[in-house]
Design an enzyme around this catalytic site. Structure first.
Site, PDB file in Angstrom:
ATOM      1  N   CYS A   9       0.874  -1.262  -0.184  1.00 26.23           N
ATOM      2  CA  CYS A   9      -0.146   0.016  -0.159  1.00 26.23           C
ATOM      3  C   CYS A   9       0.798   1.180   0.073  1.00 26.23           C
ATOM      4  O   CYS A   9       1.984   1.077   0.031  1.00 26.23           O
ATOM      5  CB  CYS A   9      -0.896   0.099   1.283  1.00 26.23           C
ATOM      6  SG  CYS A   9      -0.039   0.409   2.749  1.00 26.23           S
ATOM      7  N   PRO A  10       0.336   2.415  -0.146  1.00 22.93           N
ATOM      8  CA  PRO A  10       1.184   3.588  -0.390  1.00 22.93           C
ATOM      9  C   PRO A  10       2.070   4.047   0.667  1.00 22.93           C
ATOM     10  O   PRO A  10       3.108   4.200   0.718  1.00 22.93           O
ATOM     11  CB  PRO A  10      -0.001   4.556  -0.748  1.00 22.93           C
ATOM     12  CG  PRO A  10      -1.126   4.049  -1.477  1.00 22.93           C
ATOM     13  CD  PRO A  10      -1.143   2.695  -0.688  1.00 22.93           C
TER      14      PRO A  10
END
Length: 104
Positions: A9-10
């Site tokens: 994920c970011p």
């Protein structure tokens, strides 16, 4: 089936590891052998090896960012989805990859 997965994920913290746990739990509950590589703030953990790739029936990439070394999965049956999908829709994610493997 042996399914290898990548979760990313970011920010590389919560969702990465929540997705990894969901992939492992759901996959095992469906009778699969699962290996989940995480690409997060701590770097790459539980890295998928060449042996894993040789044995794998399919790949699930649950990521909202570009993952490292994606080309190693070229030519393999794979499902790409959002990092949130295994958390929210775990059964559907596995149904999709199973269908791909069984009919692909």
């Amino acid at each position: 089936m042996y399914i290898v997965c990548v979760a990313a994920c970011p920010t590389g913290v919560a969702h990465t590891f929540m997705a990894a746990e969901a992939l492992e739990i759901t996959g095992k509950s469906r009778g699969h052998e699962i290996k989940v590589e995480t690409q997060g703030s701590m770097g790459v953990e539980n890295e998928i090896t060449a042996d894993d790739l040789a044995r794998a029936d399919g790949v699930i990439i649950a990521a909202d960012v570009a993952i490292n070394n994606k080309e190693r999965f070229d030519g393999m049956l794979k499902l790409e989805c959002s990092v949130a999908d295994p958390i929210k829709f775990g059964e559907a994610v596995f149904e999709a990859i199973e269908q791909e493997i069984n009919h692909g």
